[in-house]
Scaffold this active site. Structure first.
Site, short mmCIF file in Angstrom:
data_model
loop_
_atom_site.label_atom_id
_atom_site.label_comp_id
_atom_site.label_asym_id
_atom_site.label_seq_id
_atom_site.Cartn_x
_atom_site.Cartn_y
_atom_site.Cartn_z
N PRO A 2 0.82 -1.22 0.00
CA PRO A 2 0.00 0.00 0.00
C PRO A 2 0.86 1.27 0.00
O PRO A 2 1.75 1.42 0.83
CB PRO A 2 -0.81 -0.11 1.30
CG PRO A 2 -0.61 -1.50 1.80
CD PRO A 2 0.67 -1.99 1.23
N GLU A 3 0.58 2.15 -0.96
CA GLU A 3 1.22 3.45 -1.02
C GLU A 3 0.14 4.52 -0.88
O GLU A 3 -0.97 4.21 -0.46
CB GLU A 3 1.98 3.61 -2.36
CG GLU A 3 3.02 2.51 -2.59
CD GLU A 3 3.79 2.68 -3.90
OE1 GLU A 3 3.89 3.81 -4.40
OE2 GLU A 3 4.26 1.67 -4.44
N LYS A 58 1.68 7.38 3.61
CA LYS A 58 1.04 6.07 3.44
C LYS A 58 0.25 5.67 4.67
O LYS A 58 -0.20 4.54 4.78
CB LYS A 58 2.11 4.99 3.22
CG LYS A 58 3.08 5.24 2.09
CD LYS A 58 4.12 4.12 2.08
CE LYS A 58 5.23 4.42 1.11
NZ LYS A 58 6.28 3.40 1.15
N HIS A 96 -6.33 -13.66 9.39
CA HIS A 96 -5.23 -12.72 9.55
C HIS A 96 -5.62 -11.43 10.27
O HIS A 96 -4.90 -10.45 10.22
CB HIS A 96 -4.61 -12.40 8.19
CG HIS A 96 -4.05 -13.61 7.52
ND1 HIS A 96 -2.94 -14.27 8.01
CD2 HIS A 96 -4.47 -14.31 6.45
CE1 HIS A 96 -2.70 -15.32 7.24
NE2 HIS A 96 -3.60 -15.37 6.29
N ARG A 115 1.28 -10.56 6.67
CA ARG A 115 2.71 -10.69 7.02
C ARG A 115 3.09 -9.91 8.27
O ARG A 115 4.19 -10.08 8.79
CB ARG A 115 3.57 -10.27 5.82
CG ARG A 115 3.31 -11.20 4.63
CD ARG A 115 4.18 -10.87 3.46
NE ARG A 115 5.59 -11.11 3.73
CZ ARG A 115 6.55 -10.87 2.86
NH1 ARG A 115 6.27 -10.39 1.67
NH2 ARG A 115 7.81 -11.11 3.17
N ARG A 265 16.50 -2.39 -4.24
CA ARG A 265 15.10 -2.60 -4.61
C ARG A 265 14.95 -2.62 -6.12
O ARG A 265 15.68 -1.95 -6.85
CB ARG A 265 14.22 -1.49 -4.02
CG ARG A 265 14.38 -1.44 -2.52
CD ARG A 265 13.18 -0.99 -1.76
NE ARG A 265 11.89 -1.43 -2.23
CZ ARG A 265 10.76 -0.82 -1.90
NH1 ARG A 265 10.80 0.24 -1.14
NH2 ARG A 265 9.61 -1.28 -2.32
#
Ligand SMILES: [Zn+2]
Length: 275
Positions: A2-3, A58, A96, A115, A265
């Site tokens: 997510p940005e 974010k 989750h 995660r 990256r």
């Protein structure tokens, strides 16, 4: 991951659903997403009214009564979903769920994170202001201009793509939209920031804003995990020019999109039209 556009989409969805609701209590299922102790977090949040929901970079920021700020950094796979009575439940399994916020009206706000690289905190107004002040300008805000971008780039020798990912320089941009904006501006991601010309900075400014705005309109980019507050997928993945498109044709020229690793990256770019 997510940005800004994904966080903004979540904020808009939640605002419609939960502003005005009172958080009845807090269920901590996975305490590792909390920055502090669960007992303290519960005390900070329980019984307070949700007065507003905002975005900074974010981060999804929920303003609670009594000057408390529930801040969520979604990390890699964080989701904020609202299940409200009388509305179809978002399609996501409970497996989750990390933190659940049952609401007095019978609904529930859920922080779900597969995660668990996300962070959930409850801060005072003062703490949140300090946190926010450490972040760079909002790329869609008035303070972020082509000349401020140029001035700021000229002070750094970092590769321009790394510069864009630094939340202290500009808030909310991650790897997807940094790569897309650089492609739009025809700038190679490895170029040192201080070698970007004024004309290039102007193009980068325009393309960064356009890419972020278009992605908000498409409700963000879903590759796998990201969902809106209503559990829907974002549709911007269909519009990606270079991100994840290695080996495909550049939509602008006859070049083939490449992937290479810059500063640890993945960078995606067209070697033919990005200089
Ligand atoms: Zn090209």
């Amino acid at each position: 991951v997510p940005e800004l556009p994904e966080a903004e989409t979540i904020v808009r969805g939640l605002r419609r659903l939960v502003v005005g609701q009172v958080i009845e209590r807090v269920q901590v299922i996975h305490a590792d997403v909390l920055a502090g102790a669960p007992a303290q977090f519960k005390k900070c949040v329980s019984g307070r009214t949700i007065e507003g929901i905002e975005r900074r970079g974010k981060n999804v920021i929920t303003r609670l009564s009594g000057d408390r700020w529930l801040t969520v950094n979604l990390g890699m796979t964080g989701r904020l979903l609202a299940q409200m009575p009388g509305r179809p439940a978002p399609l996501f399994p409970g497996k989750h769920h990390a933190i659940r916020f049952p609401l007095e009206g019978g609904g529930v706000l859920v922080y779900d994170d597969i995660r668990r690289f996300g962070t959930v905190e409850c801060l005072s107004g003062e703490q949140w202001s300090a946190r926010s002040a450490a972040l760079g300008p909002e790329p869609l805000g008035e303070l972020f201009t082509a000349s401020s971008l140029f001035e700021s780039l000229s002070k750094s020798r970092s590769p321009v793509r790394s510069w864009l990912l630094d939340q202290r320089k500009v808030a909310g941009v991650g790897n997807i939209y940094a790569n897309e904006a650089l492609w739009g501006a025809r700038i190679h991601p490895a170029r040192p920031a201080n070698q970007i010309t004024r004309a290039e900075a102007k193009r980068l400014h325009a393309h960064l804003r356009a890419v972020l705005q278009t992605a908000i309109d498409a409700k963000g980019t879903t590759f796998r995990d990201y969902r809106t507050a209503e559990g829907e997928q974002g549709e911007y993945a269909l519009s990606l020019a270079v991100y994840g498109q290695q080996g495909e044709k550049c939509p602008r020229c006859k070049g083939i999109v490449e992937r290479s690793v810059i500063a640890g990256r993945s960078a995606f770019f067209c070697p033919k039209c990005q200089k």
